[in-house]
Design a protein around this motif. Structure first.
Motif, PDB file in Angstrom:
ATOM      1  N   PHE A 122      -6.565  -3.069  16.421  1.00  0.00           N
ATOM      2  CA  PHE A 122      -6.239  -4.079  15.422  1.00  0.00           C
ATOM      3  C   PHE A 122      -5.331  -3.479  14.350  1.00  0.00           C
ATOM      4  CE2 PHE A 122     -10.554  -5.539  16.765  1.00  0.00           C
ATOM      5  CZ  PHE A 122     -10.134  -6.680  17.408  1.00  0.00           C
ATOM      6  N   ILE A 123      -4.559  -4.353  13.725  1.00  0.00           N
ATOM      7  CA  ILE A 123      -3.783  -4.014  12.532  1.00  0.00           C
ATOM      8  C   ILE A 123      -4.319  -4.900  11.421  1.00  0.00           C
ATOM      9  CG2 ILE A 123      -1.503  -4.015  11.442  1.00  0.00           C
ATOM     10  CD1 ILE A 123      -0.319  -3.888  14.347  1.00  0.00           C
ATOM     11  N   ALA A 124      -4.670  -4.297  10.294  1.00  0.00           N
ATOM     12  CA  ALA A 124      -5.162  -5.057   9.139  1.00  0.00           C
ATOM     13  C   ALA A 124      -4.597  -4.413   7.878  1.00  0.00           C
ATOM     14  CB  ALA A 124      -6.684  -5.072   9.099  1.00  0.00           C
ATOM     15  N   GLY A 125      -4.134  -5.244   6.979  1.00  0.00           N
ATOM     16  CA  GLY A 125      -3.544  -4.725   5.750  1.00  0.00           C
ATOM     17  C   GLY A 125      -2.345  -3.831   6.010  1.00  0.00           C
ATOM     18  N   GLY A 126      -1.638  -4.072   7.118  1.00  0.00           N
ATOM     19  CA  GLY A 126      -0.465  -3.284   7.466  1.00  0.00           C
ATOM     20  C   GLY A 126      -0.787  -1.918   8.045  1.00  0.00           C
ATOM     21  N   GLU A 127      -2.065  -1.657   8.334  1.00  0.00           N
ATOM     22  CA  GLU A 127      -2.487  -0.341   8.819  1.00  0.00           C
ATOM     23  C   GLU A 127      -3.175  -0.452  10.176  1.00  0.00           C
ATOM     24  OE1 GLU A 127      -1.978   2.637   7.374  1.00  0.00           O
ATOM     25  OE2 GLU A 127      -0.895   1.710   5.720  1.00  0.00           O
ATOM     26  N   LEU A 128      -2.918   0.533  11.034  1.00  0.00           N
ATOM     27  CA  LEU A 128      -3.615   0.653  12.303  1.00  0.00           C
ATOM     28  C   LEU A 128      -5.088   0.901  12.015  1.00  0.00           C
ATOM     29  CD1 LEU A 128      -3.026   0.911  15.420  1.00  0.00           C
ATOM     30  CD2 LEU A 128      -3.110   3.388  15.033  1.00  0.00           C
ATOM     31  N   GLN A 129      -5.951   0.160  12.660  1.00  0.00           N
ATOM     32  CA  GLN A 129      -7.385   0.286  12.418  1.00  0.00           C
ATOM     33  C   GLN A 129      -8.022   1.241  13.426  1.00  0.00           C
ATOM     34  OE1 GLN A 129      -8.920  -1.520   9.608  1.00  0.00           O
ATOM     35  NE2 GLN A 129      -6.706  -1.247   9.338  1.00  0.00           N
ATOM     36  N   LEU A 130      -8.555   2.322  12.886  1.00  0.00           N
ATOM     37  CA  LEU A 130      -9.263   3.323  13.680  1.00  0.00           C
ATOM     38  C   LEU A 130     -10.564   3.663  12.973  1.00  0.00           C
ATOM     39  CD1 LEU A 130      -6.297   5.764  14.423  1.00  0.00           C
ATOM     40  CD2 LEU A 130      -7.426   4.273  16.081  1.00  0.00           C
TER      41      LEU A 130
END
Length: 131
Positions: free
Chosen positions: A97-105
Motif C-alpha cells: 500500500f501507499i499512504a500519505g505518499g509513502e510506501l507502507q512497510l
C-alpha cells in the motif's frame, strides 16, 4: 510503469532495494494507492523481510541453499536449476500500500531483490496505482 535496474554482486544475495522503491513512490507523487513490484526474471525474485539485522538475510540464504542444493539429478543444461527452484519458492512479485505518499512497510521490513544466479544486473518493475 517505473523500471529500476539493480546490480547484484554475488551468486546468491539479498539486495536491499527499499530506498529505491520508496524514492520512486515519492518521485511519482502517488499519495494514496498501491505499489506493485515485479521482477521479470526466472532466476531472481522479490521478498520482504527484516532490514535491521543483516544476519537475517544471511540466515535466509543459508536456509534456501539447504532447500535447493545442486543435485546431479537436475537436467537443465545451464546448471542453474537451484536458482529456478528458489525463484519459484520465493516468488517474483510483491504488493504494498501507499499512504500519505509513502510506501507502507512494517517497522522492520525492507524490500529485497533475491538474486539466485548472479552477479547480474536485474530489472525491477513498479506499477504505481492511485486509489
Amino acid at each position: 510503469m517505473v523500471r529500476m535496474e539493480v546490480r547484484s554482486r554475488a551468486t546468491r544475495e539479498l539486495v536491499d532495494i527499499t530506498k529505491q522503491v520508496r524514492s520512486a513512490v515519492r518521485q511519482h507523487g502517488v499519495a494514496e494507492g498501491v505499489c506493485i513490484l515485479f521482477v521479470p526474471h526466472t532466476t531472481a525474485g522479490l521478498t520482504l523481510n527484516e532490514n535491521w539485522d543483516p544476519d537475517v538475510q544471511g540466515d535466509i540464504l543459508v536456509t534456501l541453499a539447504d532447500i535447493a542444493p545442486d543435485d546431479p539429478r537436475h537436467r537443465h543444461t545451464e546448471g542453474n536449476s537451484p536458482a529456478h527452484v528458489l525463484t519459484s519458492l520465493v516468488g517474483t512479485s510483491a504488493t504494498r500500500f501507499i499512504a500519505g505518499g509513502e510506501l507502507q512497510l512494517g517497522r522492520w521490513q525492507g524490500v529485497y531483490l533475491a538474486e539466485f544466479d548472479g552477479p547480474r544486473t536485474r530489472s525491477v518493475w513498479l506499477k504505481l496505482l492511485p486509489g
